[in-house]
Write an enzyme that holds these catalytic residues in place. Structure first.
Site, mmCIF file in Angstrom:
data_model
loop_
_atom_site.group_PDB
_atom_site.id
_atom_site.type_symbol
_atom_site.label_atom_id
_atom_site.label_comp_id
_atom_site.label_asym_id
_atom_site.label_seq_id
_atom_site.Cartn_x
_atom_site.Cartn_y
_atom_site.Cartn_z
ATOM 1 N N LYS A 13 0.824 -1.216 0.000
ATOM 2 C CA LYS A 13 0.000 0.000 0.000
ATOM 3 C C LYS A 13 0.857 1.264 0.000
ATOM 4 O O LYS A 13 0.573 2.214 -0.734
ATOM 5 C CB LYS A 13 -0.926 0.014 1.218
ATOM 6 N N ARG A 88 -9.303 1.466 9.074
ATOM 7 C CA ARG A 88 -8.803 0.148 9.452
ATOM 8 C C ARG A 88 -9.911 -0.799 9.908
ATOM 9 O O ARG A 88 -9.674 -1.995 10.050
ATOM 10 C CB ARG A 88 -7.765 0.261 10.573
ATOM 11 N N ARG A 127 12.441 -9.091 5.370
ATOM 12 C CA ARG A 127 12.984 -7.737 5.234
ATOM 13 C C ARG A 127 14.249 -7.544 6.062
ATOM 14 O O ARG A 127 14.319 -7.953 7.219
ATOM 15 C CB ARG A 127 11.940 -6.688 5.646
ATOM 16 N N ARG A 161 14.126 -5.612 11.525
ATOM 17 C CA ARG A 161 13.339 -4.818 12.461
ATOM 18 C C ARG A 161 12.740 -5.720 13.526
ATOM 19 O O ARG A 161 12.363 -6.864 13.264
ATOM 20 C CB ARG A 161 12.205 -4.094 11.720
ATOM 21 N N ARG A 172 -0.048 -9.496 13.484
ATOM 22 C CA ARG A 172 -0.486 -8.357 12.666
ATOM 23 C C ARG A 172 -1.455 -8.810 11.582
ATOM 24 O O ARG A 172 -2.449 -8.136 11.290
ATOM 25 C CB ARG A 172 0.719 -7.669 12.040
#
Length: 219
Positions: A13, A88, A127, A161, A172
C-alpha cells in the site's frame, strides 16, 4: 480523486500510494504520519492523541477519524487524496463516510491489493535494512549480492526490524483479518471495491490501478 488503499501488512500500500501521489499530485495520507504530525503540532486533537499514547492506550476510532477528516480539509487535498491503510475497521469507515457524505464528496473507490498469506509472511519476515544507509532488502525476493552486507555501503551489516519477527507478523495479519478484511464486503456493497493482484511487479500494479481510476473518472 478520492480513494482508499486496502490490503494486509506487506501488500504494498505504501509503495503504491507514493507512486499514485506523485502521478496525480494529490497527497498520500496515512494514519501513522497524521498522528505523529498532530502530536508534534500540539493541536487540540494531537494533545488528545498524545494523552492516549502516553497512557499506553490505543487512540480511539473517533479521534483518529477526526484527525483524518481535519487533514482532508487542507488545501492540498481539495483535488483529491489517497488514504493509505485508513480506515482500518468498520466504525472508522462508517464515520468517515458520514463526514464525507455531509460534504457531498464521498470516496470514489477502494483499491484492494490482494497478496497470498505465505507471500505476505515472506515479504515481512524477510525484510532486512542497512544500519548505515537504510537500504531495504528481502532475503527471499531481493537479497544483497554480498551476503549479509549492504551492496550500497559494502561494509554495513543488515538488520531485521524487531517487529518483523514471525510471531509479531502472524499477530499483525490476524488483526488485519479480524478488523480490516470486513471492509472488503463494506465497499463491495457500495460498488466501490476494485481488487488488484498485489503479487505482480510494482509497475504492473500501478498501471492496473491507474486503469481503474481512469475508468472511474470518466464516468
Amino acid at each position: 480523486m478520492r480513494i482508499v488503499l486496502l490490503g494486509a501488512p506487506g501488500s504494498g500500500k505504501g509503495t503504491q500510494g507514493k507512486l499514485l501521489s506523485e502521478k496525480y499530485n494529490i497527497p498520500q495520507i496515512s494514519t501513522g504520519d497524521l498522528l505523529r504530525a498532530a502530536v508534534a503540532a500540539n493541536s487540540p486533537l494531537g494533545q488528545q492523541a498524545k494523552a492516549a499514547i502516553d497512557a499506553g492506550a490505543l487512540v480511539s476510532d473517533e479521534l483518529v477519524t477526526q484527525i483524518v477528516a481535519e487533514r482532508l480539509m487542507q488545501a492540498d487535498a481539495r483535488r483529491g487524496y489517497i488514504l493509505d491503510g485508513f480506515p482500518r475497521n468498520l466504525p472508522q469507515a462508517q464515520t468517515l463516510d458520514n463526514i464525507l457524505n455531509e460534504q457531498q464528496e464521498p470516496l470514489q473507490a477502494a483499491i484492494l491489493l490482494h497478496v497470498d498469506l505465505e507471500i505476505l509472511t515472506k515479504r515481512l519476515t524477510g525484510r532486512r535494512a542497512c544500519k548505515g544507509c537504510g537500504m531495504i532488502y528481502n532475503i527471499y525476493y531481493s537479497p544483497p549480492k554480498q551476503g549479509s552486507h549492504c551492496d550500497k555501503c559494502h561494509c554495513n551489516e543488515l538488520i531485521q526490524r524487531s517487529d518483523d519477527n514471525e510471531e509479531t507478523i502472524i499477530n499483525r495479519l490476524q488483526v488485519y483479518e479480524e478488523q480490516t478484511a470486513p471492509l472488503i464486503n463494506y465497499y463491495t456493497v457500495q460498488d466501490k471495491l476494485h481488487q488488484v493482484d498485489g503479487e505482480q511487479e510494482i509497475e504492473q500494479i500501478t498501471q492496473q490501478i491507474i486503469n481503474i481510476l481512469e475508468t472511474i473518472s470518466s464516468i
